[in-house]
Each structure stands twice: as C-alpha cells, then as structure tokens.
Design an enzyme around this catalytic site. Structure first.
Site, PDB file in Angstrom:
ATOM      1  N   ARG A   1      -0.710  -7.930   5.873  1.00 40.71           N
ATOM      2  CA  ARG A   1      -1.008  -7.551   4.487  1.00 40.71           C
ATOM      3  C   ARG A   1      -0.699  -8.691   3.515  1.00 40.71           C
ATOM      4  NH1 ARG A   1      -2.618  -4.861   7.674  1.00 40.71           N
ATOM      5  NH2 ARG A   1      -2.598  -2.591   7.897  1.00 40.71           N
TER       6      ARG A   1
ATOM      7  N   SER B   1      -2.098   3.077   0.666  1.00 37.95           N
ATOM      8  CA  SER B   1      -0.766   3.004   1.267  1.00 37.95           C
ATOM      9  C   SER B   1       0.134   2.196   0.340  1.00 37.95           C
ATOM     10  CB  SER B   1      -0.838   2.347   2.642  1.00 37.95           C
ATOM     11  OG  SER B   1      -1.597   3.148   3.528  1.00 37.95           O
TER      12      SER B   1
ATOM     13  N   GLU C   1       2.953  -2.439  -1.615  1.00 38.84           N
ATOM     14  CA  GLU C   1       1.745  -3.193  -1.288  1.00 38.84           C
ATOM     15  C   GLU C   1       0.900  -3.530  -2.514  1.00 38.84           C
ATOM     16  OE1 GLU C   1      -2.126  -2.707   1.666  1.00 38.84           O
ATOM     17  OE2 GLU C   1      -0.238  -1.770   2.202  1.00 38.84           O
TER      18      GLU C   1
END
Length: 434
Positions: A216, A299, A425
């Site tokens: 990520r 998420s 995130e």
C-alpha cells in the site's frame, strides 16, 4: 502585460478566486487551456466518505496535457492545490486550509468513463483508454474510473486486474497507493506510469522500479513532487486470472485451500471478477448512495507488518493473553517479503532479509472489542461499518472530527490490547489523526 494575480494585496482566498477566474476565461489576463472546466463543488460531493468543506474552486481536466498545464499555471502562482480523482482515499477537514485550496479534478471524457471497447487496431492512443488484446498492454488516463477499466479489460479477454474489481476511485490513484485486494496488487501488473514532474515542468514515463512500490505504498504517496497523469499495465491474454492465493476468494470459487496455497490455480477472469464483486458487496465495499455502509474511505487501516520473530511473538502473546489459546493459534498471520526498510507500513527500518510478518487489521480490531457497527459512545454520526470492521463510515451527517474521534478510539484500543499501532491508509487534508 502585468500579471494581476501577483497583486500583493490579495488575500489567499482572493488570489485563488482570481486564478480560477483566469482559468475560466472570465477574468483579466484569462488563460485558455483545452480540456478544462472551472466549477464549484464541496469535498463532501467529491469524496466517497462524503465529508469536507468546499475548496476555493475546482478545475476539471480531461487529459494529461490539461492536467500538466493547469498544475504548471497554479504552481507558477504558488497556489495550494490538491489532485483528486475518484476521491475514494481522502479524509478532508472543514477549516481554512481546505477552503483556500484549488482542486485539480481528473475527469475522463466520453461515455463509460472514456473506455473504448472496440478492437485494438481501432483504438486511439489519444483517447482515455487503449487496450491491445494481442499484447495485453493497457494504457489509461488517470481520471478514468478504476472499476470501469477493470470491467473493460476483463471483457476484452485480459487477465490481471480482476481481483481488484469494485475498488472505488480512479486509475491515477492505483500506483500511488499500490492498490491491492484478494491476493493481488497493482505492482504485479504495472508496466509504467506517466508523471507530470512539478519541479522540472515535464511529462515523462517512468518504470515501476522508480516508485519504490511496497505494501500500500509508493514514493509518490506522501509527496507532491509529481502528479500521475496516465498508467500502463501489462496483462495476460489468455483470459485467466492471476493465481488464486487468497483463501476467502479461493473458497468462493470452489478451490481447495491447499491448492490455493500452492499459488498455481487460475480461473476465468470473468468468474473471478464476479466473485470479487459479490464478496465486496457483502462487506459494504461497493459504492451505493443509499447504503451508509459504503460512505467510507475503503479499508481505513493497513494490515500491520512487524519485523522479526520477537515482534511477531509479542503480538501473538498479547492475543493469547486477551483472547485465549484457540484465537492465538488461528489468527491470520502471514510471512511477507522484507521491504528492505522502505516506508510501506510497519516494516520501516528492517534490514534486507530480516523476516516480516503481516497481521489482519480487521481481525485485531474485532478482537480488541470493536464489533461491526461500533461507534464512540454518544456519537452515532460515524461508526464502523455494520458489514466490515475495517471501514469507518459516515452515517449521514458526520464531520471530519467525528471520523477522527472514531479512528483514534479504534487505534488506541488495538494498541492497548495488542501493542500494535494501526496506520491509516487514506490521505489526510486539513485534518489529522495524530
């Protein structure tokens, strides 16, 4: 001719408005940039979390060249700006920092997100999307809606993006975040990325190796040095998916767990895409304006990665103490390749070859006492999704402060329970979790 924008008496808001007037062609010293349109929207309208104040204005850009020219113009006048595509990975505040921004919005032209589904020989390199069925090379403007690109590649008989179906947002965000799901990530199929380098004022194509891709993460994520304007992928031409390694997806497709673990099983990309969309819908991860469980930034926390067996064992011991032996033995825990010290989350500072281990953020959140639908006592404006604990949702009237309060409560609870610090995130604008 004197540039009236450099008037020292302008406030920040006045300067932004004047620049927008010039870009719209209505102000003095107007600037005409093809493929652009000046408009007004709030961040609540431009983000999937549906929170955030209105910026000073929005400049929609429908091509890489338009993006480059608009960013160059705004940079020349030191105007704070933010690049937005699908708005699916943003948490935006309501203060002055936000209201002084000019948003450069990537907006694909044409129907269906600008995806041309004709034969490869008929595709134009100047369009929003180019798909070559023979070679598997796919190129897309950064403003194209991601899932429409995925659908077009699957329909064209190409494999490689199907596990990433249903992810909201635009193409341009995918290499920045190294988007991934269900055992696949963009880095596996990325061929090259077109960037507008804001320092040199040039458009250029770069190889994936220049992006330091990790979990990520890319080196574009926490910097404004460059803007992604187009992305090119190398897909397979046999119509089959990537190997099915993710247990939940493999089971959905009737694949034996041991076979999935071997990483050799592939299925038709069309079947895998359908299965992924069904799984995501069941978790509230497919956008639906009528469903507040989908009013989220996806998420919210990355799966934590720890370095070394000692750190791994400390987390397992904490789980064992709080949840018992059975939970400690069955908890999701994966060995991952060492990042060599990049900032991809949890593994920073690891030496090359040192083992790293990834835990499930959703699993830890639930075991720390945060059930689906949990909210801070007395504040129901923001809550965990009723379908998936990893999504923090706006229940209809939340502000950034409500989301921050919820995120802090969850992160603190997991840290106190297991000694693991969850990393958010999304990108934060005008607000912070710290």
């Amino acid at each position: 001719m004197t540039d009236s924008t450099n008037n020292a008496h302008f406030t920040s808001e006045e300067r932004a408005r004047h620049l927008l007037e010039r870009l719209s062609g209505t102000g003095a010293d107007s600037v005409s940039i093809p493929g652009t349109r000046v408009t007004s929207r709030s961040f609540a309208e431009m983000t999937t979390l549906r929170i955030g104040a209105a910026p000073a204005g929005v400049v929609e850009c429908s091509s890489a060249e338009a993006v480059a020219q608009v960013v160059s113009f705004l940079d020349a006048h030191t105007q704070p700006l933010l690049i937005v595509g699908g708005g699916s990975n943003l948490v935006v505040g309501e203060g002055d920092e936000v209201s002084q921004l000019v948003v450069v919005l990537m907006s694909a032209g044409g129907g269906e997100g600008g995806v041309d589904k004709k034969g490869a020989a008929e595709k134009s390199a100047e369009g929003d999307v180019m798909i070559d069925r023979e070679t598997g090379v796919v190129r897309a403007f950064a403003g194209v809606e991601w899932d429409q690109l995925v659908a077009a590649t699957v329909e064209a008989g190409l494999g490689g993006l199907e596990c990433l179906s249903g992810i909201p947002g635009s193409v341009g965000a995918t290499p920045v975040q190294n988007v991934g799901a269900y055992g696949a990530e963009v880095a596996q199929v990325l061929r090259r990325v077109q960037l507008y380098d804001r320092t040199r004022g040039e458009l250029e194509w770069v190889d994936p190796s220049a992006l330091d891709l990790g979990y990520r993460y890319s080196n574009l994520k926490f910097t404004s040095r460059a803007v992604v304007t187009a992305v090119e992928f190398q897909l397979t031409t046999d119509g089959l998916s990537v190997p099915l390694r993710f247990g939940e997806l493999a089971r959905r497709l009737g694949v034996d767990a041991d076979e999935a673990a071997a990483g050799e099983i592939r299925r038709p990309a069309t079947d895998v895409r359908q299965a992924v969309l069904e799984l995501r819908a069941g978790k509230g991860m497919v956008l639906d304006s009528a469903d507040h469980d989908t009013w989220s930034a996806g998420s919210f926390f990355t799966n934590p990665i720890v370095t070394g067996e000692e750190a791994r064992d400390a987390v397992v011991a904490a789980v064992r103490e709080k949840c018992g032996d059975a939970e400690a033995e069955s908890m999701p825990l994966y060995s991952v390749k060492s990042s060599g010290g990049d900032a991809s989350g949890g593994g920073a500072g690891a030496s090359v070859g040192e083992p790293q281990y990834k835990f499930s953020a959703a699993w830890l959140i639930e075991r720390a006492g945060f059930a689906k639908g949990w909210h801070v006592p007395g504040n129901e404006r923001a809550s965990l999704s009723t379908k998936h604990t990893l999504a923090l949702t706006n229940r209809g009237s939340a502000t950034s402060a409500d989301v921050v309060e919820l995120a802090r409560a969850v992160r603190t609870g997991v840290r106190e329970a297991f000694g693991v610090v969850l990393e958010p995130e999304p990108i934060w604008v005008g607000v912070s979790i710290d």
